[in-house]
Design an enzyme around this catalytic site. Structure first.
Site, short mmCIF file in Angstrom:
data_model
loop_
_atom_site.label_atom_id
_atom_site.label_comp_id
_atom_site.label_asym_id
_atom_site.label_seq_id
_atom_site.Cartn_x
_atom_site.Cartn_y
_atom_site.Cartn_z
N SER A 231 5.64 -19.60 24.31
CA SER A 231 5.28 -18.95 23.04
C SER A 231 5.40 -19.82 21.80
O SER A 231 4.98 -19.39 20.72
CB SER A 231 6.11 -17.68 22.85
OG SER A 231 5.66 -16.67 23.72
N SER B 242 3.53 -16.14 21.89
CA SER B 242 3.67 -15.01 21.00
C SER B 242 3.88 -15.39 19.54
O SER B 242 3.72 -14.54 18.67
CB SER B 242 4.84 -14.14 21.46
OG SER B 242 6.06 -14.89 21.44
N LYS C 42 9.11 -16.61 12.47
CA LYS C 42 8.60 -15.50 13.30
C LYS C 42 9.43 -14.25 13.03
O LYS C 42 10.65 -14.36 12.80
CB LYS C 42 8.70 -15.94 14.77
CG LYS C 42 8.11 -15.03 15.80
CD LYS C 42 8.28 -15.66 17.17
CE LYS C 42 7.61 -14.87 18.28
NZ LYS C 42 7.72 -15.57 19.60
#
Lengths: 87, 464
Positions: free
Chosen positions: B173, B149, B74
């Site tokens: 997330s 996320s 990420k």
């Protein structure tokens, strides 16, 4: 004499209040987020505050009763350990 | 292929790391127009790392299961010399001069980083519909969100581009994109994995963990990530262990709590059916299903919101003079946090103490407990509300209902595929374990995976 114990609730009904959002907030003991934002000097416009106020109101309504249940001996779940790990 | 399948092929000389990495790069490029999973692709450095990995293996240097395996992370993990945007225009040109602890450990284990994945702006949301870098899309249906996320990580693993991508989880997330994209997602215990070098959202809620194609792969990654790190004050000194479940892992005798309240309320019927069917399988495998009642999870979620509002707004306060560069949904959340009083934050941390104590009583009865990871499968991009079991809520609040409270408790949680819903989208079971008992939920997850093979379900993608 007009002591606090003699103070009366405002003589208005919800029908009157519906015409005045400020009055609704007063009746429901809700916070005036615009005044808080102004006092906090966070640079939010009235439109900004209008957009977030419903969320803040909902959080207030959910959180206030929870916070009221706390007894004085409950410590926060964040731990400060003086001395540990220090040179 | 899973990490372990790739690792076996590498050692059998059926494939090289260079070939695995090139295949991942090709796949990432081919699917980028459809999924928008990556913000940065690091093709040159990845090829060089792969060559080095192959050379090491040829010399007999074996760094373990991740050696030579293509991975992604990420875009909130700091990478030395490579931009780290956190999905935000504010950090669009931020090039760190150091690696996050997670990057250091993965690199030391020989993993090959092929790129950095898209995410919800500032990791503060669950759709990954990013106003600056475009919407990340779900590999099972590009009209749907991948979750967030860590949406790009979910999409990249769900589509089979890489067998592992790192995510972070502040209120679901990792687990939400894992659920929506049909992957495994592991949120370790708070403090099990160092947060050093991961751009923060909620200091006391942030957890780092992998999204993978199998439970054992998540365990192998945790073996690499877990351990003390003095640079993260919250990182536990507790030694790590071998988390990989043995072949033939069993749930026989494992007491799995099944909440009677909250976690099966307001759930899409086909999600509930898949989860309960999965639990019946666990029972057939010898697990003991124990009905439990849990404390008020709505209240726990409220505590989570107060904590996150205050912590995220504190983390971003120095950038709020650039608030016009932040997308409207995240800006609204940050603005709300700026009006949360300090007394509320402290009281939320005090309520956290109460809930950890009260919720912890479940461990007297069970070894872990099971819930749906999310009440519904992935909503469509642009959808603002979701309905499940006659209950309609904002998509963010709906998606986080069963996961965000676990971050307040800090306990380990595993999201793993348990079938498809009535629209053919993935459904996920969440297993929540005792603090630092990642091994327990991974063992149960692996046993269920072995029995059902749901982790083998894959979306139909172009040129498959």
């Amino acid at each position: 004499m007009a002591g606090a114990e003699e103070r009366q609730e405002p003589a208005v009904g919800l029908a009157d209040a519906a015409r005045c959002p400020a009055m609704i907030r007063c009746l429901l003991k809700m916070k005036n987020w615009k005044e808080i934002a102004l006092a906090s000097d966070v640079g939010l416009s009235d439109a900004d505050v209008d957009r977030i106020a419903p969320g803040l109101d909902a959080l207030e309504q959910a959180f206030r009763p929870l916070a009221a249940t706390l007894s004085f001996e409950v410590e926060p779940a964040v731990v400060f350990r003086a001395g540990e790990g220090e040179e | 292929m899973t990490i372990f399948e790739m690792a076996r092929s590498l050692r059998a000389r059926k494939v090289s790391s260079a070939e695995l990495v090139q295949a991942a790069l090709d796949c990432a490029e081919r699917l980028q127009p459809r999924l928008n999973a990556f913000l940065t692709v690091m093709a040159d450095s990845a090829r060089a790392q792969a060559r080095e990995a192959d050379a090491e293996l040829a010399r007999g240097v074996d760094r373990g299961p991740l050696h030579g395996i293509p991975i992604a992370v990420k875009d909130l993990f700091c990478t030395r010399g490579v931009r780290t945007t956190n999905g935000s225009r504010i950090f669009a040109d931020f090039v760190p001069d150091y690696d996050a602890a997670v990057i250091e450990r993965l690199s030391a284990a020989g993993a090959v980083l092929i790129g950095k994945t898209g995410q919800h702006e500032l990791a503060y949301g669950i759709t990954s519909t990013n106003p600056h870098f475009g919407a990340v899309r779900n590999p099972w249906n590009p009209e749907c969100v991948p979750g967030g996320s860590s949406g790009g990580s979910g999409a990249a693993v769900g589509a089979g581009i890489v067998p592992m991508a790192m995510g972070s989880d502040t209120g679901g997330s990792i687990r939400i994109p894992a659920a929506y994209c049909g992957t495994v997602g592991l949120k370790p215990t708070y403090g099990r994995v160092s947060k050093y070098g991961a751009l923060p959202l909620g200091f006391s809620l942030d957890h780092m963990g992998p999204l993978t194609r199998s439970v054992r792969d998540s365990a192998a990654v945790l073996n690499v990530l877990a351990g003390p790190d003095s640079r993260d004050a919250c990182c536990s000194a507790k030694p790590s262990e071998d988390y990989v479940p043995p072949e033939g892992a069993s749930v026989r005798g494992t007491r799995i709590g099944v909440p009677e309240n909250f976690y099966f309320e307001h759930v899409d019927p086909s999600v509930e059916e898949a989860v309960r069917r999965h639990l019946r399988t666990a029972e057939q495998l010898g697990a003991v299903l124990v009905p439990i009642r849990v404390p008020d999870v709505d209240a726990l979620n409220t505590i989570s919101r107060v904590l996150l509002f205050a912590e995220a707004s504190a983390a971003m306060q120095k950038y709020m003079d650039r608030r016009d560069e932040i997308g409207p949904d995240v800006r609204a959340l940050l603005d709300q946090g700026r009006l949360v009083p300090a007394t509320d934050y402290v009281n939320a941390q005090r309520l956290r103490t109460v809930f950890r104590r009260d919720f912890g009583r479940v461990w007297q009865k069970v070894d872990c407990f099971a819930t749906p990871a999310t009440p519904t499968s992935a909503p469509r991009i642009g959808q603002t509300t979701t309905t499940a079991g006659g209950f309609t809520a904002d998509v963010r609040l709906m998606a986080t209902r069963f996961v965000r409270g676990i971050n307040v408790l800090g306990w380990p949680a595993l999201a793993a595929p348990c079938g498809l819903d009535s629209s053919g989208m993935p459904v996920s079971l969440q297993l929540v374990g005792r603090p630092f008992d990642e091994a327990g939920i991974l063992r149960a997850g692996a046993a269920l995976e072995d029995a059902t093979g749901f982790h083998r379900l894959q979306p139909a993608l172009p040129d498959d």
